[in-house]
Scaffold this active site. Sequence first.
Site, mmCIF file in Angstrom:
data_model
loop_
_atom_site.group_PDB
_atom_site.id
_atom_site.type_symbol
_atom_site.label_atom_id
_atom_site.label_comp_id
_atom_site.label_asym_id
_atom_site.label_seq_id
_atom_site.Cartn_x
_atom_site.Cartn_y
_atom_site.Cartn_z
ATOM 1 N N CYS A 192 0.830 -1.198 0.000
ATOM 2 C CA CYS A 192 0.000 0.000 0.000
ATOM 3 C C CYS A 192 0.872 1.259 0.000
ATOM 4 O O CYS A 192 1.551 1.532 -0.978
ATOM 5 C CB CYS A 192 -0.987 -0.017 1.161
ATOM 6 S SG CYS A 192 -2.335 1.191 0.969
ATOM 7 N N HIS A 235 -3.880 -4.800 0.199
ATOM 8 C CA HIS A 235 -3.423 -5.274 1.513
ATOM 9 C C HIS A 235 -3.545 -6.796 1.574
ATOM 10 O O HIS A 235 -4.620 -7.320 1.875
ATOM 11 C CB HIS A 235 -4.259 -4.650 2.633
ATOM 12 C CG HIS A 235 -3.957 -3.224 2.901
ATOM 13 N ND1 HIS A 235 -2.928 -2.820 3.716
ATOM 14 C CD2 HIS A 235 -4.538 -2.093 2.424
ATOM 15 C CE1 HIS A 235 -2.894 -1.500 3.761
ATOM 16 N NE2 HIS A 235 -3.856 -1.032 2.976
ATOM 17 N N GLU A 276 -2.503 -8.702 3.819
ATOM 18 C CA GLU A 276 -2.774 -9.099 5.201
ATOM 19 C C GLU A 276 -4.248 -8.965 5.560
ATOM 20 O O GLU A 276 -4.679 -9.453 6.613
ATOM 21 C CB GLU A 276 -1.904 -8.286 6.174
ATOM 22 C CG GLU A 276 -2.327 -6.865 6.425
ATOM 23 C CD GLU A 276 -1.909 -5.887 5.327
ATOM 24 O OE1 GLU A 276 -2.099 -4.667 5.531
ATOM 25 O OE2 GLU A 276 -1.392 -6.320 4.275
#
Length: 200
Positions: A71, A175, A177
């Site tokens: 990001c 993202h 994650e």
Amino acid sequence: CGNIASIINMLDYIGVKSCIIDDPSKIRSYHSIILPGVGNFKYGMEKINASGFRDVLDIMALNNHHILGICLGMQLMTRSSEEGGEGLGWFECETRKFPSIDSKNKKVLVPHMGWDHITEVNGKRFFGNEDKFYFVHSYYVNAEGTLEELSSSNYGGLHFSSAIKKGNLLGVQFHPEKSHIYGLEFFKKYFTEIGILNVT
């Protein structure tokens, strides 16, 4: 400034050992670096420069250490940003702000937030055809037409690069994650590709 705990949890889950580094003198002992980021480009670069990480990161980038930017971390790897200031300059592209009005004079909601599919380009192999990832960003990178673009996406009728790659350097706008099984698969492919993870 990033979702560091979430990243570490995912890496633990797939068997990749990691730790948080706050001392530039220790960073060279690591094979791979993740540059996470959530927030303001100018502030992020100011923190990198003031902390003493800038010089060692530049050296590692030039000496083929693997660096993954997530990001804002990806945006910091570009030359500059409309959000303010110069970046690390590892990629030959700039970071720009999403327009609030599209080409048909319709309002575009900014930030671009939520799940989106990506399209892989340049014959790479990090993503599957049905992969989708979670995005939260008001600024974007466009490396269209260059060998640096790894995958592309579209928002509000505007093309942007959802992943860029040059040698040992990889940046992703999404993202992983926060992207559940797709994020896990991305991390597995990435760490297998750079020789840290052995998936059979």
